[in-house]
Design a protein around this motif. Structure first.
Motif, PDB file in Angstrom:
ATOM      1  N   ASN A  23       1.957   0.408   1.324  1.00  0.00           N
ATOM      2  CA  ASN A  23       2.059  -0.067  -0.041  1.00  0.00           C
ATOM      3  C   ASN A  23       0.679  -0.282  -0.616  1.00  0.00           C
ATOM      4  OD1 ASN A  23       4.463  -0.380  -1.526  1.00  0.00           O
ATOM      5  ND2 ASN A  23       5.232  -1.646   0.148  1.00  0.00           N
ATOM      6  N   HIS A  24      -0.232   0.465  -0.115  1.00  0.00           N
ATOM      7  CA  HIS A  24      -1.612   0.500  -0.568  1.00  0.00           C
ATOM      8  C   HIS A  24      -1.627   0.417  -2.093  1.00  0.00           C
ATOM      9  CE1 HIS A  24      -5.698   2.102  -0.763  1.00  0.00           C
ATOM     10  NE2 HIS A  24      -5.764   1.888   0.537  1.00  0.00           N
ATOM     11  N   ALA A  25      -2.733   0.026  -2.655  1.00  0.00           N
ATOM     12  CA  ALA A  25      -2.800  -0.112  -4.112  1.00  0.00           C
ATOM     13  C   ALA A  25      -2.755   1.258  -4.803  1.00  0.00           C
ATOM     14  CB  ALA A  25      -4.063  -0.853  -4.490  1.00  0.00           C
ATOM     15  N   TYR A  26      -2.454   2.309  -4.058  1.00  0.00           N
ATOM     16  CA  TYR A  26      -2.331   3.655  -4.617  1.00  0.00           C
ATOM     17  C   TYR A  26      -3.591   4.138  -5.294  1.00  0.00           C
ATOM     18  CZ  TYR A  26       2.366   2.831  -3.275  1.00  0.00           C
ATOM     19  OH  TYR A  26       3.444   2.526  -2.524  1.00  0.00           O
ATOM     20  N   GLY A  27      -4.676   3.985  -4.571  1.00  0.00           N
ATOM     21  CA  GLY A  27      -5.922   4.613  -5.003  1.00  0.00           C
ATOM     22  C   GLY A  27      -6.010   5.956  -4.320  1.00  0.00           C
ATOM     23  N   ASP A  28      -7.233   6.491  -4.200  1.00  0.00           N
ATOM     24  CA  ASP A  28      -7.323   7.833  -3.657  1.00  0.00           C
ATOM     25  C   ASP A  28      -7.173   7.869  -2.135  1.00  0.00           C
ATOM     26  OD1 ASP A  28      -9.714   6.807  -2.870  1.00  0.00           O
ATOM     27  OD2 ASP A  28     -10.932   8.048  -4.210  1.00  0.00           O
ATOM     28  N   ALA A  29      -7.055   6.715  -1.483  1.00  0.00           N
ATOM     29  CA  ALA A  29      -6.903   6.743  -0.027  1.00  0.00           C
ATOM     30  C   ALA A  29      -5.463   6.503   0.412  1.00  0.00           C
ATOM     31  CB  ALA A  29      -7.826   5.710   0.606  1.00  0.00           C
ATOM     32  N   LEU A 398       9.028  16.276  -0.756  1.00  0.00           N
ATOM     33  CA  LEU A 398       8.716  15.784  -2.112  1.00  0.00           C
ATOM     34  C   LEU A 398       8.095  14.389  -2.104  1.00  0.00           C
ATOM     35  CD1 LEU A 398      11.900  17.021  -4.062  1.00  0.00           C
ATOM     36  CD2 LEU A 398       9.707  18.197  -3.747  1.00  0.00           C
ATOM     37  N   TRP A 399       7.939  13.783  -0.917  1.00  0.00           N
ATOM     38  CA  TRP A 399       7.375  12.418  -0.925  1.00  0.00           C
ATOM     39  C   TRP A 399       5.922  12.430  -1.398  1.00  0.00           C
ATOM     40  CZ3 TRP A 399       7.950  10.881   4.992  1.00  0.00           C
ATOM     41  CH2 TRP A 399       7.426  11.887   5.774  1.00  0.00           C
ATOM     42  N   GLY A 400       5.566  11.392  -2.132  1.00  0.00           N
ATOM     43  CA  GLY A 400       4.188  11.266  -2.585  1.00  0.00           C
ATOM     44  C   GLY A 400       3.838  12.107  -3.807  1.00  0.00           C
ATOM     45  N   LEU A 401       4.810  12.880  -4.349  1.00  0.00           N
ATOM     46  CA  LEU A 401       4.511  13.773  -5.483  1.00  0.00           C
ATOM     47  C   LEU A 401       3.790  13.061  -6.624  1.00  0.00           C
ATOM     48  CD1 LEU A 401       7.641  15.987  -6.275  1.00  0.00           C
ATOM     49  CD2 LEU A 401       5.436  16.685  -5.313  1.00  0.00           C
ATOM     50  N   GLY A 402       4.289  11.854  -6.948  1.00  0.00           N
ATOM     51  CA  GLY A 402       3.757  11.132  -8.115  1.00  0.00           C
ATOM     52  C   GLY A 402       2.333  10.645  -7.922  1.00  0.00           C
ATOM     53  N   LEU A 403       1.843  10.660  -6.672  1.00  0.00           N
ATOM     54  CA  LEU A 403       0.487  10.171  -6.421  1.00  0.00           C
ATOM     55  C   LEU A 403      -0.516  11.306  -6.348  1.00  0.00           C
ATOM     56  CD1 LEU A 403       1.392   7.597  -3.622  1.00  0.00           C
ATOM     57  CD2 LEU A 403       0.953   7.126  -6.028  1.00  0.00           C
ATOM     58  N   SER A 404      -0.013  12.557  -6.436  1.00  0.00           N
ATOM     59  CA  SER A 404      -0.873  13.719  -6.181  1.00  0.00           C
ATOM     60  C   SER A 404      -2.178  13.674  -6.948  1.00  0.00           C
ATOM     61  CB  SER A 404      -0.148  15.014  -6.560  1.00  0.00           C
ATOM     62  OG  SER A 404       1.112  15.067  -5.968  1.00  0.00           O
ATOM     63  N   GLU A 405      -2.084  13.385  -8.230  1.00  0.00           N
ATOM     64  CA  GLU A 405      -3.277  13.471  -9.055  1.00  0.00           C
ATOM     65  C   GLU A 405      -4.288  12.377  -8.702  1.00  0.00           C
ATOM     66  OE1 GLU A 405      -2.392  13.936 -13.151  1.00  0.00           O
ATOM     67  OE2 GLU A 405      -4.437  14.546 -13.636  1.00  0.00           O
ATOM     68  N   LYS A 406      -3.765  11.171  -8.445  1.00  0.00           N
ATOM     69  CA  LYS A 406      -4.657  10.066  -8.069  1.00  0.00           C
ATOM     70  C   LYS A 406      -5.414  10.394  -6.796  1.00  0.00           C
ATOM     71  CE  LYS A 406      -2.860   5.812  -9.891  1.00  0.00           C
ATOM     72  NZ  LYS A 406      -1.523   5.266  -9.897  1.00  0.00           N
ATOM     73  N   ILE A 407      -4.725  11.038  -5.861  1.00  0.00           N
ATOM     74  CA  ILE A 407      -5.332  11.228  -4.554  1.00  0.00           C
ATOM     75  C   ILE A 407      -6.361  12.341  -4.533  1.00  0.00           C
ATOM     76  CG2 ILE A 407      -4.754  11.985  -2.196  1.00  0.00           C
ATOM     77  CD1 ILE A 407      -2.427   9.966  -2.453  1.00  0.00           C
ATOM     78  N   SER A 408      -6.052  13.462  -5.195  1.00  0.00           N
ATOM     79  CA  SER A 408      -7.022  14.556  -5.084  1.00  0.00           C
ATOM     80  C   SER A 408      -7.537  15.069  -6.421  1.00  0.00           C
ATOM     81  CB  SER A 408      -6.444  15.696  -4.238  1.00  0.00           C
ATOM     82  OG  SER A 408      -5.181  16.059  -4.693  1.00  0.00           O
ATOM     83  N   PHE A 454      11.997  10.099 -11.537  1.00  0.00           N
ATOM     84  CA  PHE A 454      12.553   9.940 -10.188  1.00  0.00           C
ATOM     85  C   PHE A 454      11.659  10.666  -9.174  1.00  0.00           C
ATOM     86  CE2 PHE A 454      15.124  11.987  -6.848  1.00  0.00           C
ATOM     87  CZ  PHE A 454      15.540  10.852  -6.150  1.00  0.00           C
ATOM     88  N   LEU A 455      11.323  11.946  -9.473  1.00  0.00           N
ATOM     89  CA  LEU A 455      10.487  12.720  -8.544  1.00  0.00           C
ATOM     90  C   LEU A 455       9.135  12.032  -8.338  1.00  0.00           C
ATOM     91  CD1 LEU A 455      11.150  16.373  -9.823  1.00  0.00           C
ATOM     92  CD2 LEU A 455      12.043  15.325  -7.730  1.00  0.00           C
ATOM     93  N   GLU A 456       8.603  11.482  -9.416  1.00  0.00           N
ATOM     94  CA  GLU A 456       7.293  10.834  -9.306  1.00  0.00           C
ATOM     95  C   GLU A 456       7.351   9.507  -8.545  1.00  0.00           C
ATOM     96  OE1 GLU A 456       5.256  12.637 -13.360  1.00  0.00           O
ATOM     97  OE2 GLU A 456       6.045  10.578 -13.377  1.00  0.00           O
ATOM     98  N   SER A 457       8.536   9.023  -8.276  1.00  0.00           N
ATOM     99  CA  SER A 457       8.676   7.751  -7.557  1.00  0.00           C
ATOM    100  C   SER A 457       8.823   7.943  -6.056  1.00  0.00           C
ATOM    101  CB  SER A 457       9.913   7.001  -8.063  1.00  0.00           C
ATOM    102  OG  SER A 457       9.843   6.818  -9.450  1.00  0.00           O
ATOM    103  N   LEU A 458       8.969   9.210  -5.634  1.00  0.00           N
ATOM    104  CA  LEU A 458       9.248   9.453  -4.218  1.00  0.00           C
ATOM    105  C   LEU A 458       7.989   9.318  -3.381  1.00  0.00           C
ATOM    106  CD1 LEU A 458      11.655  12.499  -4.651  1.00  0.00           C
ATOM    107  CD2 LEU A 458      12.199  10.069  -4.520  1.00  0.00           C
TER     108      LEU A 458
END
Ligand code: HEC
Ligand code: HEC
Length: 458
Positions: A23-29, A398-408, A454-458
């Motif tokens: 449940n990381h703060a959803y930064g790039d790591a 599909l997990w993590g889809l919504g974080l793609s842009e933040k991460i890379s 929904f997809l972005e929440s996975l």
């Protein structure tokens, strides 16, 4: 559209996914946190493995023998160059030539072949001169394989409500081929680096659970077949799980293959220090290597592989988000209505066979059945790979889809990174997934937004 029906699946999901994910703060790591609950020793291995994943390898000979042996031809100097923060890479921009180390690569293989399904991975030939992959970088005294650039072909898809969506497809042009023309039977397949989410979990889904969903001849006549990917690795036929065509049987095999073909380093399972150089590239075959006596006469020895495997296998998938939002189940209902879950299986479990006890008997939500599906001509590669025909691809998790842009930093979905939005990725679905795609085009704007959220929440 049938009326939106709430489903029960996620009633307990917050419990299942909450305690085991990050449940990381959803930064790039966010993709590179260790699973909670690993031992202190495993945590140490995890971070040492991360350091190897991130480090820049250098050509041999060098005084730092623990980091040398790169090449002689290679695609990047580090794993992290492509799997940015463990996340996905991106395809080169329109018209920009390669050469500047993209997080993207081009696979090569014979278009017409009978060799693959039963042939050991070690005997796969690729192009007789250029090998299994096109390497754009090189060490001193050896030529790279050349350079290419991508142009995009654009087309417009009009949805039922009149909304226009632009889709792009990459077309590759060779700018320079340093070892002469390619064989006329050689086909290519462009691949963007996938995100490395939950690899250890996918590695430990019991084989029979994956096989129980396979229906290669579509006997249940639902239009969705699903084929297991069988690969021969070290003389043994095994279920393929990793890579866009599920051509590698385990995290360790995949990691070692990456060291060998992407970086040009020798490992216990892939001991050729010259990496992907073929016999026709004699300069390259005879270049100095970094094999060292204190590293089992390899460039990357078994203990370093163990560390990288620990890092890749024990990185935690991000927790599902927005489960309590009122729209979450509405989005899920649309996902169900469109039959997306026929391939993107929400829930999977692991057995207790992993060397890492933290991976035992886990329930998790990757949204893949780990099977190959015919996705139509528009997505097809130009050659088959292991059991996968050109049109067949492993269902993307599909997990993590919504974080793609933040991460890379930039998004690009599907195996070649062509899709610049989730909507575009869906609209490229063909073959067995065509009915789902067609239903998608009938949705109204509100329904499309619900599905996207929904997809972005996975
Ligand atoms: C040049 C870019 C590049 C580099 C460098 C690279 N990879 Fe990859 N990686 C890819 C691509 C592309 C794929 C998909 C391969 C396929 O379809 O067979 C992939 C797939 C993977 C997968 C499987 C993912 C999945 O979902 O099936 C793992 C694990 C992996 N790489 C680990 C590594 C490790 C470890 C390193 C460093 C030793 C590394 N990679 C270096 C591009 C790269
Ligand atoms: C017949 C099986 C099948 C069905 C049905 C299906 N998909 Fe897929 N999906 C795949 C495969 C296989 C891929 C990987 C294709 C590729 O990389 O070229 C994929 C890729 C994706 C991606 C890109 C993921 C990424 O990381 O690049 C998204 C998003 C996606 N699907 C969403 C959906 C949605 C939403 C639906 C329902 C409208 C759906 N899919 C229906 C098989 C399917």
């Amino acid at each position: 559209m049938s009326p939106i029906k709430p489903i029960q699946l996620f009633a307990t999901a917050s419990l299942c996914v909450g305690f085991f994910t990050t449940n990381h703060a959803y930064g790039d790591a966010s993709y590179a946190d260790p699973l909670p609950g690993i031992s202190a020793e495993q945590k140490l291995d995890f971070y040492l493995g991360e350091a190897i994943f991130q480090k820049f390898w250098i050509p041999a000979p060098s005084s730092t023998t623990a980091s040398d042996g790169l090449g002689p031809i290679f695609n990047a100097r580090s794993c992290n160059n492509c799997h940015i923060n463990n996340g996905r890479g991106h395809a080169p921009e329109d018209g920009i030539a390669g050469g500047q180390i993209p997080s993207f690569l081009v696979r090569l293989g014979p278009k017409l072949t009978t060799q693959f399904a039963d042939t050991d991975i070690y005997q796969h030939t690729g192009d007789p001169v250029y090998g299994q992959q096109f390497q754009i970088a090189h060490t001193a005294g050896v030529l790279s394989e050349g350079d290419y650039h991508l142009d995009y072909q654009y087309k417009t898809e009009v949805l039922a409500d009149g909304t226009k969506v632009t889709l792009r497809k990459p077309i590759l042009t060779w700018d320079t081929l340093h070892y002469g023309p390619m064989n006329s039977n050689t086909g290519l397949s462009m691949r963007v680096s996938p995100p490395l989410v939950g690899m250890g979990l996918l590695d430990n889904i019991p084989q029979q659970n994956i096989l129980s969903k396979a229906d290669p001849n579509d006997i249940d006549r639902d239009g969705i077949s699903g084929k297991a990917s069988w690969v021969k690795y070290k003389g043994q036929t095994q279920l393929g799980r990793f890579g866009f065509k599920a051509s590698m049987p385990s995290v360790s095999a995949q990691n070692q293959n990456a060291f060998n073909t992407d970086l040009g380093l020798s490992t216990p399972d892939f001991p050729a220090a010259f990496g992907d150089c073929t016999e026709a590239q004699s300069n390259c075959r005879n270049a100095p290597n970094g094999n060292s006596p204190h590293l089992e006469n390899l460039e990357v020895d078994s203990s370093q592989i163990h560390l990288v495997n620990s890092f890749v296998a024990l990185s935690a998938p991000p927790a599902m988000r927005n489960l309590k939002q009122p729209w979450f189940l509405d989005g899920k209902a649309i996902f169900d209505d469109l039959n997306c879950g026929a391939c993107h299986t929400p829930k999977m479990v692991t057995d207790d066979s992993s060397e890492f006890s933290v991976l035992h008997n886990r329930t998790f939500f990757p949204f893949t059945d780990m099977l190959l599906h015919d996705m139509g001509d528009e997505l097809a590669s130009e050659f088959p790979e292991a059991s996968a025909e050109p049109r067949e691809w492993r269902t993307a998790p599909l997990w993590g889809l919504g974080l793609s842009e933040k991460i890379s930093g930039r998004i690009g979905f599907l195996h070649d990174g062509r899709a610049q939005s989730l909507e575009e990725a869906i609209l490229w679905h063909g073959g067995e997934a065509l009915p789902s795609k067609e239903k998608y085009t009938q949705l109204n704007a509100q329904q499309r937004l619900l599905l996207q959220r929904f997809l972005e929440s996975l």
